[in-house]
Scaffold this active site. Sequence first.
Site, PDB file in Angstrom:
ATOM      1  CE1 TYR A   1     -18.503  27.872   8.052  1.00  0.00           C
ATOM      2  CE2 TYR A   1     -17.150  29.648   7.210  1.00  0.00           C
ATOM      3  CZ  TYR A   1     -17.387  28.314   7.361  1.00  0.00           C
ATOM      4  OH  TYR A   1     -16.517  27.398   6.820  1.00  0.00           O
TER       5      TYR A   1
ATOM      6  N   PRO B   1      -6.461  24.103   9.729  1.00  0.00           N
ATOM      7  CG  PRO B   1      -5.816  26.199   8.884  1.00  0.00           C
ATOM      8  CD  PRO B   1      -7.034  25.381   9.258  1.00  0.00           C
ATOM      9  CG  LEU B   2      -3.960  27.425  12.825  1.00  0.00           C
ATOM     10  CD1 LEU B   2      -4.532  28.612  13.582  1.00  0.00           C
ATOM     11  CD2 LEU B   2      -2.481  27.634  12.555  1.00  0.00           C
TER      12      LEU B   2
ATOM     13  N   GLY C   1      -2.661  18.518  17.688  1.00  0.00           N
ATOM     14  CA  GLY C   1      -2.784  17.273  18.437  1.00  0.00           C
ATOM     15  C   GLY C   1      -1.623  17.022  19.378  1.00  0.00           C
TER      16      GLY C   1
END
Length: 307
Positions: free
Chosen positions: A79, A224-225, A228
């Site tokens: 990252y 996780p958020l 769609g």
Amino acid sequence: MPSETSTGQNSSSKNPSERNPSGTFAIGGDLTVNRLGFGAMRITGSGIWGEPPSRQAAEATLARVPELGINLIDTADSYGPFVSEDLIRAVLHPYPGFVVATKGGLTRHGPDIWRPVGNPDYLRQCVLMSLRRLGLERIDLWQLHRIGPDCPREVQFEAIARMRDEGLIRHVGLSEVSIDDIEAARAYFPVATVQNQYNLVDRTSEAVLDHCTQQGIGFIPWAPLARGALAREGSALAEIAGRHGAGEGAVALAWLLKRSPVMLPIPGTGDPDHLADNMAGAFLALTEAEFEALDVQGRAAWEVGAA
């Protein structure tokens, strides 16, 4: 957002479980964390490359983590690369009461470019450099970011087992793996966590999650958020969020927490206010009917997308 979920959780006078009532899970059987954690990927630049657009905001976000009762932080050497680990050390070292989990095995050649390498020498370098950057003598949870295609998975597992035996790693996790991968790895070391993509509208890892639940392996869902097609007016997600006076992201996190007792969501952000909004998911108690409605619509959206 109701005041009890956006301001009540900020009181540093409360203990972590009161500020983060998501329940607890013991990683590897002996490393107890609050189940709703923080993913530190988004405190970097665009494409997860370079410095964040605002270092001040990234540092403020990390500073909020203990205030909100979060004691599990997930990061990776890739990252930035290295930016996330460096920031975590600058703001939170020596990590009192924290588990800082990191990952290795992905090389970076530019924004949004991720190339897995499983060479044992490279994996060892990943671990040693993460120890140095984070200022640790042992990594509590080190995760193989991907099984590299350059050598057999067993060679990679054996190298990780040696580092665990040396005391460089306390617990080992895997990322983006199958049930077969998990069971193959367990011949070399106990698999403490699995980190696969999973959310309301991506159920590709449903069987892996069920396997982890049965085996008591922590499951860390990345992305996780993601919502769609459920992120629209009239969806079960929108209706339930309105009913609870909460954001849709908080409801999606509440659904994950209810889905399995081994679930360890790590929503990521580089904004301290967004971090507090996400924490509202720890305070939401979905009814069985609400959980089922979200499950049915989410699964249907995934099936359409996967078709």
